[in-house]
Scaffold this motif. Structure first.
Motif, PDB file in Angstrom:
ATOM      1  N   LYS A 130       0.671  -1.094   0.154  1.00 38.98           N
ATOM      2  CA  LYS A 130       0.116  -0.161   0.156  1.00 38.98           C
ATOM      3  C   LYS A 130       0.958   1.245   0.078  1.00 38.98           C
ATOM      4  O   LYS A 130       0.608   2.127  -0.736  1.00 38.98           O
ATOM      5  N   ARG A 131       2.078   1.179   0.766  1.00 40.81           N
ATOM      6  CA  ARG A 131       2.814   2.473   0.943  1.00 40.81           C
ATOM      7  C   ARG A 131       3.516   2.494  -0.346  1.00 40.81           C
ATOM      8  O   ARG A 131       3.625   3.688  -1.124  1.00 40.81           O
ATOM      9  N   LEU A 132       3.779   1.562  -0.892  1.00 41.67           N
ATOM     10  CA  LEU A 132       4.715   1.669  -2.298  1.00 41.67           C
ATOM     11  C   LEU A 132       3.747   1.970  -3.542  1.00 41.67           C
ATOM     12  O   LEU A 132       4.124   3.089  -4.164  1.00 41.67           O
ATOM     13  N   GLY A 133       2.348   1.514  -3.395  1.00 37.56           N
ATOM     14  CA  GLY A 133       1.380   2.050  -4.416  1.00 37.56           C
ATOM     15  C   GLY A 133       1.130   3.521  -4.188  1.00 37.56           C
ATOM     16  O   GLY A 133       0.954   4.454  -5.113  1.00 37.56           O
ATOM     17  N   GLU A 134       1.063   3.886  -2.982  1.00 31.00           N
ATOM     18  CA  GLU A 134       0.882   5.381  -2.864  1.00 31.00           C
ATOM     19  C   GLU A 134       1.986   6.297  -3.158  1.00 31.00           C
ATOM     20  O   GLU A 134       1.744   7.377  -3.745  1.00 31.00           O
ATOM     21  N   ARG A 135       3.134   5.981  -3.161  1.00 33.57           N
ATOM     22  CA  ARG A 135       4.145   6.636  -3.597  1.00 33.57           C
ATOM     23  C   ARG A 135       4.189   6.669  -5.141  1.00 33.57           C
ATOM     24  O   ARG A 135       4.591   7.613  -5.770  1.00 33.57           O
ATOM     25  N   ILE A 136       3.989   5.544  -5.834  1.00 34.10           N
ATOM     26  CA  ILE A 136       3.777   5.594  -7.249  1.00 34.10           C
ATOM     27  C   ILE A 136       2.951   6.585  -7.742  1.00 34.10           C
ATOM     28  O   ILE A 136       3.246   7.136  -8.436  1.00 34.10           O
ATOM     29  N   SER A 137       1.770   6.447  -7.207  1.00 34.33           N
ATOM     30  CA  SER A 137       0.702   7.453  -7.594  1.00 34.33           C
ATOM     31  C   SER A 137       0.955   9.017  -7.277  1.00 34.33           C
ATOM     32  O   SER A 137       0.901   9.681  -8.153  1.00 34.33           O
ATOM     33  N   GLN A 138       1.698   8.952  -6.082  1.00 39.54           N
ATOM     34  CA  GLN A 138       2.271  10.445  -5.706  1.00 39.54           C
ATOM     35  C   GLN A 138       3.361  10.789  -6.786  1.00 39.54           C
ATOM     36  O   GLN A 138       3.248  12.113  -7.383  1.00 39.54           O
ATOM     37  N   PHE A 139       4.287  10.008  -7.077  1.00 42.41           N
ATOM     38  CA  PHE A 139       5.342  10.673  -7.884  1.00 42.41           C
ATOM     39  C   PHE A 139       4.778  10.845  -9.413  1.00 42.41           C
ATOM     40  O   PHE A 139       5.359  11.692 -10.161  1.00 42.41           O
ATOM     41  N   ARG A 140       3.809   9.839  -9.834  1.00 46.41           N
ATOM     42  CA  ARG A 140       3.310   9.962 -11.072  1.00 46.41           C
ATOM     43  C   ARG A 140       2.505  11.398 -11.334  1.00 46.41           C
ATOM     44  O   ARG A 140       2.587  11.944 -12.241  1.00 46.41           O
ATOM     45  N   THR A 141       1.944  11.861 -10.222  1.00 40.21           N
ATOM     46  CA  THR A 141       0.791  12.763 -10.299  1.00 40.21           C
ATOM     47  C   THR A 141       1.744  14.154 -10.387  1.00 40.21           C
ATOM     48  O   THR A 141       1.590  15.179 -11.096  1.00 40.21           O
ATOM     49  N   GLU A 142       2.935  14.091  -9.456  1.00 41.18           N
ATOM     50  CA  GLU A 142       3.837  15.002  -9.112  1.00 41.18           C
ATOM     51  C   GLU A 142       4.845  15.416 -10.602  1.00 41.18           C
ATOM     52  O   GLU A 142       4.985  16.378 -11.118  1.00 41.18           O
ATOM     53  N   ALA A 143       4.934  14.207 -11.166  1.00 39.54           N
ATOM     54  CA  ALA A 143       5.431  14.345 -12.610  1.00 39.54           C
ATOM     55  C   ALA A 143       4.924  14.896 -13.701  1.00 39.54           C
ATOM     56  O   ALA A 143       5.009  14.767 -14.762  1.00 39.54           O
ATOM     57  N   ASN A 144       3.312  14.771 -13.401  1.00 41.50           N
ATOM     58  CA  ASN A 144       2.412  15.127 -14.305  1.00 41.50           C
ATOM     59  C   ASN A 144       2.329  14.048 -15.671  1.00 41.50           C
ATOM     60  O   ASN A 144       2.397  14.493 -16.790  1.00 41.50           O
ATOM     61  N   ILE A 145       2.277  12.973 -15.170  1.00 38.27           N
ATOM     62  CA  ILE A 145       2.468  11.635 -16.391  1.00 38.27           C
ATOM     63  C   ILE A 145       1.122  10.914 -16.331  1.00 38.27           C
ATOM     64  O   ILE A 145       0.907  10.548 -14.960  1.00 38.27           O
ATOM     65  N   SER A 146       0.515  10.816 -17.255  1.00 38.66           N
ATOM     66  CA  SER A 146      -0.624   9.863 -17.252  1.00 38.66           C
ATOM     67  C   SER A 146      -0.539   8.465 -16.624  1.00 38.66           C
ATOM     68  O   SER A 146       0.416   8.004 -17.169  1.00 38.66           O
ATOM     69  N   ARG A 147      -1.539   8.129 -16.392  1.00 36.48           N
ATOM     70  CA  ARG A 147      -1.496   6.432 -16.022  1.00 36.48           C
ATOM     71  C   ARG A 147      -1.331   5.745 -17.242  1.00 36.48           C
ATOM     72  O   ARG A 147      -0.739   4.679 -17.316  1.00 36.48           O
ATOM     73  N   GLY A 148      -1.828   6.111 -18.284  1.00 35.46           N
ATOM     74  CA  GLY A 148      -1.806   5.368 -19.458  1.00 35.46           C
ATOM     75  C   GLY A 148      -0.245   5.336 -19.941  1.00 35.46           C
ATOM     76  O   GLY A 148       0.344   4.467 -20.383  1.00 35.46           O
ATOM     77  N   SER A 149       0.359   6.592 -19.815  1.00 38.67           N
ATOM     78  CA  SER A 149       1.893   6.574 -20.483  1.00 38.67           C
ATOM     79  C   SER A 149       2.696   5.732 -19.419  1.00 38.67           C
ATOM     80  O   SER A 149       3.617   4.825 -20.017  1.00 38.67           O
ATOM     81  N   VAL A 150       2.363   5.663 -18.176  1.00 37.09           N
ATOM     82  CA  VAL A 150       3.102   4.824 -17.221  1.00 37.09           C
ATOM     83  C   VAL A 150       2.738   3.418 -17.548  1.00 37.09           C
ATOM     84  O   VAL A 150       3.904   2.415 -17.555  1.00 37.09           O
ATOM     85  N   ALA A 151       1.513   3.092 -17.597  1.00 42.63           N
ATOM     86  CA  ALA A 151       1.295   1.547 -17.956  1.00 42.63           C
ATOM     87  C   ALA A 151       2.112   1.141 -19.261  1.00 42.63           C
ATOM     88  O   ALA A 151       2.389   0.079 -19.262  1.00 42.63           O
ATOM     89  N   LYS A 152       2.079   1.985 -20.338  1.00 42.88           N
ATOM     90  CA  LYS A 152       2.682   1.748 -21.573  1.00 42.88           C
ATOM     91  C   LYS A 152       4.106   1.238 -21.246  1.00 42.88           C
ATOM     92  O   LYS A 152       4.882   0.423 -21.929  1.00 42.88           O
ATOM     93  N   ALA A 153       4.920   2.194 -20.565  1.00 42.84           N
ATOM     94  CA  ALA A 153       6.214   2.247 -20.273  1.00 42.84           C
ATOM     95  C   ALA A 153       6.626   0.817 -19.577  1.00 42.84           C
ATOM     96  O   ALA A 153       7.599   0.154 -19.830  1.00 42.84           O
ATOM     97  N   LEU A 154       5.681   0.400 -18.604  1.00 43.12           N
ATOM     98  CA  LEU A 154       5.712  -0.773 -17.959  1.00 43.12           C
ATOM     99  C   LEU A 154       5.270  -1.934 -18.847  1.00 43.12           C
ATOM    100  O   LEU A 154       5.647  -3.296 -18.353  1.00 43.12           O
TER     101      LEU A 154
END
Length: 103
Positions: A27-51
């Motif tokens: 849960k903490r790791l997931g919160e960090r991922i969401s936080q960092f993604r939002t701070e970097a202004n990167i869409s969920r779709g872009s991150v998902a594609k990269a992964l």
């Protein structure tokens, strides 16, 4: 007959796993991922594609429902401009340049 056996075993396994909640670390790791993604202004779709996963799967990572494989962290760190340590620190530095490098 073999297919029925496999279905029965999978059904029992799913039934046991269905009630399990994510642990605090996931849960903490997931919160960090969401936080960092939002701070970097990167869409969920872009991150998902990269992964190489679906947006739904990334959502499960962010909610701490599914745990990440270790090989995903360097990719996320690079995308977000963070160090791998930032995902685990209580007080992340804010950028990879402020702490140890990603690699």
């Amino acid at each position: 007959m073999r297919n029925n056996l496999v279905r029965n075993l999978l059904g029992k396994w799913r039934g046991k796993m269905a009630g399990k909640s994510a642990n605090d670390f996931d849960k903490r790791l997931g919160e960090r991922i969401s936080q960092f993604r939002t701070e970097a202004n990167i869409s969920r779709g872009s991150v998902a594609k990269a992964l190489g996963v679906t947006q739904a799967q990334l959502g499960k990572y962010e909610l701490g429902i599914n745990c990440l494989k270790a090989n995903v962290l360097p990719i996320l760190a690079s995308l977000f401009g963070r160090s791998i340590e930032d995902f685990f620190d209580e007080n992340p530095s804010g950028s990879a340049s402020a702490s140890k490098s990603v690699l």
